[in-house]
Design an enzyme around this catalytic site. Structure first.
Site, mmCIF file in Angstrom:
data_model
loop_
_atom_site.group_PDB
_atom_site.id
_atom_site.type_symbol
_atom_site.label_atom_id
_atom_site.label_comp_id
_atom_site.label_asym_id
_atom_site.label_seq_id
_atom_site.Cartn_x
_atom_site.Cartn_y
_atom_site.Cartn_z
ATOM 1 C CG ASP A 1 3.188 1.699 9.739
ATOM 2 O OD1 ASP A 1 3.462 1.931 8.550
ATOM 3 O OD2 ASP A 1 2.861 2.590 10.551
ATOM 4 N NE ARG B 1 0.549 10.602 9.935
ATOM 5 C CZ ARG B 1 0.175 9.585 9.155
ATOM 6 N NH1 ARG B 1 -1.015 9.037 9.350
ATOM 7 N NH2 ARG B 1 0.950 9.122 8.207
ATOM 8 N N PRO B 2 2.288 16.772 11.210
ATOM 9 C CG PRO B 2 4.186 17.762 12.137
ATOM 10 C CD PRO B 2 3.213 16.618 12.327
ATOM 11 C CE LYS C 1 -1.678 1.662 4.000
ATOM 12 N NZ LYS C 1 -1.383 3.051 4.337
ATOM 13 C CG ASN C 2 2.299 2.660 3.518
ATOM 14 O OD1 ASN C 2 1.151 3.017 3.240
ATOM 15 N ND2 ASN C 2 2.670 2.388 4.752
ATOM 16 N NE ARG D 1 -7.708 4.555 5.435
ATOM 17 C CZ ARG D 1 -7.841 5.872 5.450
ATOM 18 N NH1 ARG D 1 -8.624 6.422 6.348
ATOM 19 N NH2 ARG D 1 -7.178 6.619 4.600
ATOM 20 C CB CYS E 1 -3.811 11.436 11.952
ATOM 21 S SG CYS E 1 -3.504 9.677 11.779
HETATM 22 C C1 EPZ Z 1 4.363 7.001 6.348
HETATM 23 O O1 EPZ Z 1 3.591 8.110 6.818
HETATM 24 C C2 EPZ Z 1 3.385 5.813 6.287
HETATM 25 N N1 EPZ Z 1 2.274 6.143 5.408
HETATM 26 C C3 EPZ Z 1 2.853 5.512 7.685
HETATM 27 O O2 EPZ Z 1 2.071 4.312 7.611
HETATM 28 C C4 EPZ Z 1 4.016 5.234 8.617
HETATM 29 O O3 EPZ Z 1 3.521 5.071 9.919
HETATM 30 C C5 EPZ Z 1 5.006 6.426 8.596
HETATM 31 O O4 EPZ Z 1 5.438 6.682 7.251
HETATM 32 C C6 EPZ Z 1 6.244 6.156 9.432
HETATM 33 O O5 EPZ Z 1 6.881 4.998 9.009
HETATM 34 C C7 EPZ Z 1 2.431 6.003 4.069
HETATM 35 O O6 EPZ Z 1 3.471 5.658 3.553
HETATM 36 C C8 EPZ Z 1 1.231 6.283 3.223
HETATM 37 P P1 EPZ Z 1 6.393 10.415 8.369
HETATM 38 P P2 EPZ Z 1 4.216 9.597 6.775
HETATM 39 O O7 EPZ Z 1 6.284 11.715 7.640
HETATM 40 O O8 EPZ Z 1 5.160 9.719 5.659
HETATM 41 C C9 EPZ Z 1 6.912 13.713 11.768
HETATM 42 C C10 EPZ Z 1 0.188 2.920 7.813
HETATM 43 O O9 EPZ Z 1 -0.236 2.391 8.843
HETATM 44 N N2 EPZ Z 1 6.823 14.708 10.674
HETATM 45 O O10 EPZ Z 1 7.545 9.549 8.049
HETATM 46 O O11 EPZ Z 1 3.072 10.531 6.861
HETATM 47 C C11 EPZ Z 1 5.602 12.943 11.958
HETATM 48 O O12 EPZ Z 1 4.678 13.634 12.745
HETATM 49 C C12 EPZ Z 1 0.656 4.394 7.868
HETATM 50 O O13 EPZ Z 1 0.279 2.349 6.720
HETATM 51 C C13 EPZ Z 1 7.080 16.035 10.948
HETATM 52 O O14 EPZ Z 1 7.337 16.408 12.093
HETATM 53 O O15 EPZ Z 1 5.019 9.616 8.166
HETATM 54 C C14 EPZ Z 1 6.103 11.650 12.596
HETATM 55 O O16 EPZ Z 1 6.250 11.839 13.955
HETATM 56 C C15 EPZ Z 1 0.299 5.065 9.145
HETATM 57 N N3 EPZ Z 1 7.011 16.923 9.918
HETATM 58 C C16 EPZ Z 1 7.456 11.432 11.921
HETATM 59 O O17 EPZ Z 1 7.843 12.708 11.397
HETATM 60 C C17 EPZ Z 1 6.725 16.544 8.624
HETATM 61 O O18 EPZ Z 1 6.672 17.401 7.720
HETATM 62 C C18 EPZ Z 1 7.439 10.410 10.784
HETATM 63 O O19 EPZ Z 1 6.337 10.690 9.933
HETATM 64 C C19 EPZ Z 1 6.472 15.186 8.377
HETATM 65 C C20 EPZ Z 1 6.526 14.280 9.411
#
Ligand code: EPZ
Length: 420
Positions: A306, A120-121, A22-23, A398, A115
């Site tokens: 995850d 999730r900024p 999916k991801n 999902r 979320c």
């Molecule tokens: C991806 O989300 C995955 N989603 C998530 O899987 C997964 O949990 C996550 O990566 C971490 O591995 C998809 O690929 C569609 P991040 P993503 O940006 O990219 C912080 C599932 O269950 N952050 O890597 O949105 C954020 O808050 C989903 O399949 C900032 O601070 O996650 C978090 O604490 C859920 N500023 C950390 O970084 C930003 O601009 C990692 O988030 C972006 C993120």
């Protein structure tokens, strides 16, 4: 709304095949917006999230065809505005920003909403676009990015909780058509980022270093169509390995890349399970009672956030006390209250779940809250005595293709019923 009923304590055995990721599929489908030519993506799982992404591409003007797992997209003409109603169902919609900015030099996309797994900024995504020369405006719930032209830059994607996966993807997709060289420092190293980079390179991009903390992108003037098969879903694979550990007497997960799930197989081996690994399969079998463990989630190649909820379900019946620390989404513990309804002994201490193993879990009505939490409740139900009734299973649909059917094929007594 459907419910899933699990009649517990039935041992699982046999083999199951993993679906496409999916991801990986979501950003790769978004990347098809970067060319006017047709792209064919194979192995796209049949999930509500992939359907949402195809609805967004269609809304933006792309011709989309889908035949089981093969999706063909031709984005000959695209418009660059994706409003709230189109993107509100899925946070990952934010990854159309990069391709639209790269191709159209402008994009307006509704800001992702809240979320349940935590803050999730997208500040790092926007910082990356600004570094490439774009102007960013956030107004009225929309993000507007635009630039007369994009120019390569050095961009650090490290955040408070580590690198960002979709942020790395978004900046990479904007940078492939920028003038000059872009260097992404502290990039996310997830296999899904590598799969996207491979797809972009097959379209004619010049990307090196994906999978490392430093990605180098040499901008090109245009990209062409291509054909690509997405990687297997490592989180689905991990979920089935935990299913085999929690209630199995020998379960094999096939069509998987073992190197993508070694942090999970290491954790299961530390719990005392027997793990055998082949070229594209992994089998897990019991070896006496499960041992407790200490675990902390980390960016790849560390233990994936995850898979955290599923491991909490597993160690809730181990011999002793486990400590599970969530370093990526510190508040990602919606499953804990529901596991406690099934008799689990869990205390939250900040971002750490302290789990005192119990002899048995008891079936109960429980509520799914997010994708991985709901998978954990299904796994706990496999182990529990009696019937577990999981409601709001749309969360499961999902991210898991036919989870209940696949578990049933492994011997689980599990039913999907329409809620009254
Ligand atoms: C991806 O989300 C995955 N989603 C998530 O899987 C997964 O949990 C996550 O990566 C971490 O591995 C998809 O690929 C569609 P991040 P993503 O940006 O990219 C912080 C599932 O269950 N952050 O890597 O949105 C954020 O808050 C989903 O399949 C900032 O601070 O996650 C978090 O604490 C859920 N500023 C950390 O970084 C930003 O601009 C990692 O988030 C972006 C993120």
């Amino acid at each position: 709304m459907d419910k899933i009923l699990i009649y517990g304590s039935r041992p699982l055995s046999g083999s199951t095949k993993v679906s496409g990721s999916k991801n990986s599929s979501l950003p790769i489908l978004a990347a098809t917006l970067l060319t006017r030519e047709r792209c064919v993506v194979q192995g796209v799982p049949d999930l509500s999230d992939t359907h949402y992404m195809l609805q967004i591409l269609t809304y933006l003007g792309a011709q989309v065809e889908r035949a089981s797992g093969t999706v063909s997209v031709a984005a000959e003409k695209v418009q660059s505005v994706a409003p709230y109603d189109v993107v509100r169902k899925m946070r990952a919609s934010v990854c159309v920003l990069g391709p639209l900015l790269g191709r159209c030099k402008e994009a307006t996309v509704s800001l992702p909403g809240g979320c349940v797994i935590g803050d999730r900024p997208i500040d790092l995504h926007l910082k990356g676009f600004e570094a490439l020369g774009a102007t960013v405006r956030v107004k009225g719930g929309n993000i507007k990015v635009f630039a007369p032209k994009l120019a390569g830059a050095v961009i650090n994607m490290q955040g408070r909780f580590g690198p960002t996966v979709l942020g790395t993807d978004n900046v990479m997709m904007a940078a492939v058509l920028a003038d000059g060289m872009t260097v992404i420092e502290e990039a996310a190293q997830e296999p899904e980022v590598v799969d996207l980079a491979n797809f972009l390179n097959e379209m004619g991009a010049k990307i090196e270093g994906a999978g490392t903390r430093r990605i180098i992108i040499e901008g090109v003037s245009a990209l062409h169509g291509t054909e690509h098969r997405v990687i297997p879903d490592r989180i689905e694979a991990g979920t089935f390995l935990v299913a085999g550990a929690i209630a199995g007497k020998g379960v094999t997960v096939a069509r998987v890349k073992p190197e993508h799930v070694c942090s999970v197989t290491d954790a299961l081996a530390r719990c005392g399970f027997r793990i055998e690994i082949g070229a594209d399969w992994i089998s897990v079998s019991p070896n006496g009672d499960a041992s407790p463990l200490e675990l902390a989630t980390e960016p790849y190649p560390g233990f994936p956030t995850d898979m955290q909820a599923q491991m909490c379900a597993l160690v809730s019946t181990s011999r002793g006390t486990s400590f599970v620390t969530e370093n990526i989404f510190p508040r990602r513990y919606m499953h804990v209250a529901e596991l406690k309804r099934m008799g689990a002994q869990v205390q939250l201490d900040g971002a750490t779940a302290v789990i005192q193993g119990v002899d048995r879990l008891l079936g109960a009505p429980v509520m799914a809250s997010d994708l991985r939490a709901s998978a954990a409740l299904v796994l706990a139900g496999l182990k529990a005595d009696g019937i577990t009734e999981v409601s709001r299973v749309y969360h499961i649909d999902r991210g898991y293709e036919r989870l209940d059917e696949k578990l049933s094929d492994l011997g689980a007594h599990i039913e999907r019923v329409k809620a009254a």
